[in-house]
Scaffold this motif. Structure first.
Motif, mmCIF file in Angstrom:
data_model
loop_
_atom_site.group_PDB
_atom_site.id
_atom_site.type_symbol
_atom_site.label_atom_id
_atom_site.label_comp_id
_atom_site.label_asym_id
_atom_site.label_seq_id
_atom_site.Cartn_x
_atom_site.Cartn_y
_atom_site.Cartn_z
ATOM 1 N N ASN A 158 0.779 -1.231 0.000
ATOM 2 C CA ASN A 158 0.000 0.000 0.000
ATOM 3 C C ASN A 158 0.817 1.289 0.000
ATOM 4 O O ASN A 158 0.264 2.364 0.181
ATOM 5 C CB ASN A 158 -0.969 0.036 1.188
ATOM 6 C CG ASN A 158 -2.340 -0.422 0.754
ATOM 7 O OD1 ASN A 158 -2.539 -0.792 -0.404
ATOM 8 N ND2 ASN A 158 -3.294 -0.389 1.658
ATOM 9 N N ALA A 159 2.113 1.192 -0.210
ATOM 10 C CA ALA A 159 2.936 2.399 -0.240
ATOM 11 C C ALA A 159 2.658 3.205 -1.506
ATOM 12 O O ALA A 159 2.876 4.420 -1.544
ATOM 13 C CB ALA A 159 4.417 2.019 -0.177
ATOM 14 N N GLY A 160 2.177 2.497 -2.567
ATOM 15 C CA GLY A 160 1.878 3.186 -3.824
ATOM 16 C C GLY A 160 2.743 2.717 -4.981
ATOM 17 O O GLY A 160 2.889 3.415 -5.984
ATOM 18 N N LYS A 161 3.308 1.528 -4.880
ATOM 19 C CA LYS A 161 4.196 1.005 -5.921
ATOM 20 C C LYS A 161 3.469 0.851 -7.254
ATOM 21 O O LYS A 161 3.954 1.297 -8.287
ATOM 22 C CB LYS A 161 4.765 -0.359 -5.500
ATOM 23 C CG LYS A 161 5.635 -0.308 -4.268
ATOM 24 C CD LYS A 161 6.172 -1.672 -3.884
ATOM 25 C CE LYS A 161 5.087 -2.671 -3.527
ATOM 26 N NZ LYS A 161 4.259 -2.274 -2.363
ATOM 27 N N SER A 162 2.308 0.196 -7.210
ATOM 28 C CA SER A 162 1.579 -0.033 -8.460
ATOM 29 C C SER A 162 1.101 1.285 -9.051
ATOM 30 O O SER A 162 1.142 1.476 -10.268
ATOM 31 C CB SER A 162 0.380 -0.948 -8.212
ATOM 32 O OG SER A 162 0.819 -2.163 -7.654
ATOM 33 N N SER A 163 0.675 2.201 -8.192
ATOM 34 C CA SER A 163 0.236 3.511 -8.678
ATOM 35 C C SER A 163 1.383 4.198 -9.405
ATOM 36 O O SER A 163 1.205 4.779 -10.474
ATOM 37 C CB SER A 163 -0.210 4.399 -7.518
ATOM 38 O OG SER A 163 -1.176 3.741 -6.738
ATOM 39 N N ASN A 193 6.188 9.162 -0.888
ATOM 40 C CA ASN A 193 4.900 9.230 -1.588
ATOM 41 C C ASN A 193 3.771 9.692 -0.651
ATOM 42 O O ASN A 193 3.940 9.739 0.553
ATOM 43 C CB ASN A 193 4.571 7.854 -2.184
ATOM 44 C CG ASN A 193 3.402 7.906 -3.141
ATOM 45 O OD1 ASN A 193 3.157 8.927 -3.794
ATOM 46 N ND2 ASN A 193 2.650 6.809 -3.223
ATOM 47 N N LYS A 194 2.643 10.010 -1.279
ATOM 48 C CA LYS A 194 1.422 10.478 -0.597
ATOM 49 C C LYS A 194 1.635 11.830 0.062
ATOM 50 O O LYS A 194 1.109 12.110 1.143
ATOM 51 C CB LYS A 194 0.921 9.424 0.422
ATOM 52 C CG LYS A 194 0.752 8.026 -0.209
ATOM 53 C CD LYS A 194 -0.192 7.128 0.550
ATOM 54 C CE LYS A 194 -0.210 5.731 -0.086
ATOM 55 N NZ LYS A 194 -1.086 4.775 0.596
ATOM 56 N N ASP A 205 0.400 14.427 -0.726
ATOM 57 C CA ASP A 205 -0.853 15.201 -0.681
ATOM 58 C C ASP A 205 -1.511 15.078 0.696
ATOM 59 O O ASP A 205 -2.379 15.861 1.055
ATOM 60 C CB ASP A 205 -1.806 14.726 -1.784
ATOM 61 C CG ASP A 205 -2.027 13.221 -1.749
ATOM 62 O OD1 ASP A 205 -3.124 12.782 -1.408
ATOM 63 O OD2 ASP A 205 -1.058 12.473 -2.058
ATOM 64 N N SER A 254 3.702 12.671 -5.186
ATOM 65 C CA SER A 254 2.359 12.192 -4.909
ATOM 66 C C SER A 254 1.873 11.484 -6.166
ATOM 67 O O SER A 254 1.724 12.102 -7.214
ATOM 68 C CB SER A 254 1.413 13.342 -4.561
ATOM 69 O OG SER A 254 0.070 12.882 -4.642
ATOM 70 N N ALA A 255 1.700 10.186 -6.052
ATOM 71 C CA ALA A 255 1.224 9.424 -7.205
ATOM 72 C C ALA A 255 -0.223 9.813 -7.502
ATOM 73 O O ALA A 255 -0.701 9.675 -8.620
ATOM 74 C CB ALA A 255 1.320 7.928 -6.927
ATOM 75 N N LYS A 256 -0.907 10.314 -6.471
ATOM 76 C CA LYS A 256 -2.304 10.697 -6.650
ATOM 77 C C LYS A 256 -2.407 12.010 -7.412
ATOM 78 O O LYS A 256 -3.226 12.155 -8.314
ATOM 79 C CB LYS A 256 -2.975 10.830 -5.289
ATOM 80 C CG LYS A 256 -4.464 10.977 -5.383
ATOM 81 C CD LYS A 256 -5.082 11.024 -3.999
ATOM 82 C CE LYS A 256 -6.581 11.218 -4.115
ATOM 83 N NZ LYS A 256 -7.149 11.529 -2.786
HETATM 84 P P1 GDP Z 1 1.160 -0.918 -3.578
HETATM 85 O O1 GDP Z 1 0.580 -1.957 -2.702
HETATM 86 O O2 GDP Z 1 2.451 -0.388 -3.013
HETATM 87 O O3 GDP Z 1 1.300 -1.331 -5.002
HETATM 88 O O4 GDP Z 1 0.147 0.354 -3.515
HETATM 89 P P2 GDP Z 1 -0.953 0.786 -4.569
HETATM 90 O O5 GDP Z 1 -0.340 1.497 -5.711
HETATM 91 O O6 GDP Z 1 -1.829 -0.362 -4.847
HETATM 92 O O7 GDP Z 1 -1.707 1.905 -3.704
HETATM 93 C C1 GDP Z 1 -2.331 1.614 -2.476
HETATM 94 C C2 GDP Z 1 -3.341 2.688 -2.158
HETATM 95 O O8 GDP Z 1 -2.719 3.938 -1.933
HETATM 96 C C3 GDP Z 1 -4.355 2.921 -3.274
HETATM 97 O O9 GDP Z 1 -5.619 3.155 -2.710
HETATM 98 C C4 GDP Z 1 -3.844 4.180 -3.939
HETATM 99 O O10 GDP Z 1 -4.869 4.907 -4.582
HETATM 100 C C5 GDP Z 1 -3.280 4.935 -2.775
HETATM 101 N N1 GDP Z 1 -2.226 5.889 -3.158
HETATM 102 C C6 GDP Z 1 -1.140 5.635 -3.923
HETATM 103 N N2 GDP Z 1 -0.406 6.759 -4.076
HETATM 104 C C7 GDP Z 1 -1.021 7.741 -3.384
HETATM 105 C C8 GDP Z 1 -0.744 9.143 -3.147
HETATM 106 O O11 GDP Z 1 0.218 9.731 -3.613
HETATM 107 N N3 GDP Z 1 -1.635 9.822 -2.350
HETATM 108 C C9 GDP Z 1 -2.719 9.221 -1.811
HETATM 109 N N4 GDP Z 1 -3.519 9.977 -1.061
HETATM 110 N N5 GDP Z 1 -3.020 7.924 -2.020
HETATM 111 C C10 GDP Z 1 -2.186 7.185 -2.797
#
Ligand code: GDP
Ligand code: ZN
Length: 458
Positions: A231-236, A335-336, A338, A360-362
């Protein structure tokens, strides 16, 4: 041994504007005459000038197969340096196959993959470094790889290696001459001069070797592994960089189970991005496979992108990753951003010892800076596309390394005042190793191995 006359389809096997069937060898013109009927009655290709084009039809027995243009090139002025005929036909897959079959029924044999280029090499038209450049050019996936291949194809590597070899051979020849005729030829001051020359060559080889890894990465894409806890945002991040929804983004921790790979270009450099399952300690079996895979992937990565979820405190997973990336090329993405951040860029930099970029990947922020940092990391000196040759080939790199070792032995012998005839063995070893790069005196099976990687018809 009489050379076979070979034939193959030289263009891709999909319907297109035209296709080309290439015939090469001593009987190329005769074979073409057996299947070709010119618009003008009685015209024989065998009697035509070289480098001319002829309009007519391909016949299989009495059946007309296609309307074609035939290009004639007499050796040695052809790709293979042999008599060559190219038949341009209408580009249907079936038509093209029929024409090849007809040519094969009339005296040609099917070419092996890469056999045309192999013949160019065996006939002495190009050296092995240039033959390999042909393949690199076909397979080039980015501008760097393409330009590097063209430069090698133009003989850049050939001339550089040849210069080194000439200097080495001169040294060895002078020793031989002096030993044959010690009264006329003196070796007074010779070793100092030789040592200087070898120093220059070693510096040149060192530069080429140092650039070899960069060259490979630039040509194949920098193997980049994205690490971070679930959930760190790797896939995003992967999706964002790749510009498409490729990996599955979810709110459930640990959903990215398998690894995904994506080729991207940033600032003209190719990156091969690998997404991995989040690293975390877990009892879940499926998740465990993903975690060990992530570790494995990161072990032989050229670069690690470590994604930190800034909206939460670091946990034991982060500690584990930070430990692992210490002796690796890595960039940390905070990341994140925002959301309210638990840790600042400064603190994270202190903790990891790596460059940290707040993103911020978002909200798509921080990515221009990421691009700049990555380009800077890998192009620490400006890539001069056409002025330098970059070794990207493992075989060539090995030969360079062996040559470098032999020259080092020569220099050690000089410093220990060994007799001159002692030096020639290592000099000649270096000479040979460099020769292998150009394909001189390489074993047949090595040549076969190089060309077997080529595609059909090339
Ligand atoms: P992974 O498990 O590391 O691959 O994480 P994901 O890319 O699946 O992201 C996990 C969650 O974090 C998802 O709900 C994303 O929408 C959210 N997320 C990813 N990047 C950001 C960001 O920069 N800001 C916020 N607020 N949420 C983010
Ligand atoms: Zn993921």
């Amino acid at each position: 041994m009489e050379q076979r006359t070979i034939a193959a389809i030289a263009t891709a096997m999909s319907p297109g504007g035209i296709s080309v069937i290439r015939i090469s060898g001593p009987e190329a013109f005769e074979v073409a005459d057996r299947v070709f009927r010119s618009k003008k009655a009685g015209k024989r290709l065998c009697e035509q000038e070289t480098h001319t084009i002829h309009y007519g039809y391909i016949f299989r027995n009495e059946e007309m197969i296609d309307e074609v243009l035939v290009l004639l090139m007499r050796g040695p002025k052809s790709y293979t340096a042999e008599d060559t005929v190219e038949i341009d036909c209408h580009g249907g897959v079936l038509v093209t196959k029929r024409i090849l079959e007809t040519v094969l029924e009339n005296g040609a044999s099917p070419a092996d993959p890469g056999e045309f280029t192999k013949r160019a090499f065996l006939n002495g038209r190009i050296d092995l470094s240039r033959a390999e450049a042909v393949m690199d050019l076909i397979q080039a996936k980015n501008e760097f790889a393409r330009k590097n291949a063209v430069s090698q194809l133009n003989g850049k590597l050939y001339f550089k290696i040849k210069d080194f070899r000439d200097m080495i051979l001169d040294g060895a020849a002078q020793i031989e001459a002096a030993l044959d005729d010690p009264e006329q030829i003196s070796l007074e001051g010779f070793c100092e001069k030789l040592d200087q020359d070898l120093d220059g060559i070693c510096i040149g080889l060192d530069e080429m070797l140092a650039d070899a890894d960069n060259g490979r990465m630039l040509a194949e894409g920098i193997r980049t592994v994205i690490l971070g806890r679930p959930n760190a945002g790797k896939s995003s991040l992967l999706n964002l960089l790749a510009g498409q929804e490729r990996a599955i983004v979810t709110e459930i921790a640990g959903t990215t189970r398998d690894t995904l790979e994506e080729q991207i270009l940033l600032g003209g450099i190719g990156f091969r991005l690998v997404d991995t399952a989040g690293i975390r300690s877990t009892e879940d079996i499926v998740e465990k496979i993903g975690v060990s895979k992530a570790m494995e992937q990161a072990e032989n990565a050229d670069l690690i992108l470590y994604v930190v979820d800034g909206s939460m405190p670091l946990d034991e997973n982060d500690e584990q990753i930070i430990g692992m990336i210490q002796d690796k090329k890595a960039v940390v993405l905070l990341n994140k951003s925002d959301l309210p951040l638990y840790i600042s860029e400064e603190e994270l930099k202190e903790k990891t010892g790596k460059k940290v970029i707040t993103v911020s990947a978002k909200e798509f922020t921080g990515f221009k800076r990421l691009e700049n940092v990555l380009c800077e990391m890998f192009l620490h000196r400006e890539v001069q596309y056409n002025d330098e040759v970059w070794i990207t080939n493992i075989r060539q790199k090995e030969n360079l390394r062996h040559a470098r070792e032999s020259l080092q032995l020569v220099r050690e012998s000089i410093s220990q005042n060994m007799p001159e005839d002692f030096l020639t063995i290592d000099l000649m070893n270096a000479y040979m190793e460099l020769g292998y790069i150009l394909g001189e005196e390489v074993e047949d099976d090595m040549v076969d191995r190089v060309f077997s990687k080529f595609c059909m018809g090339k």
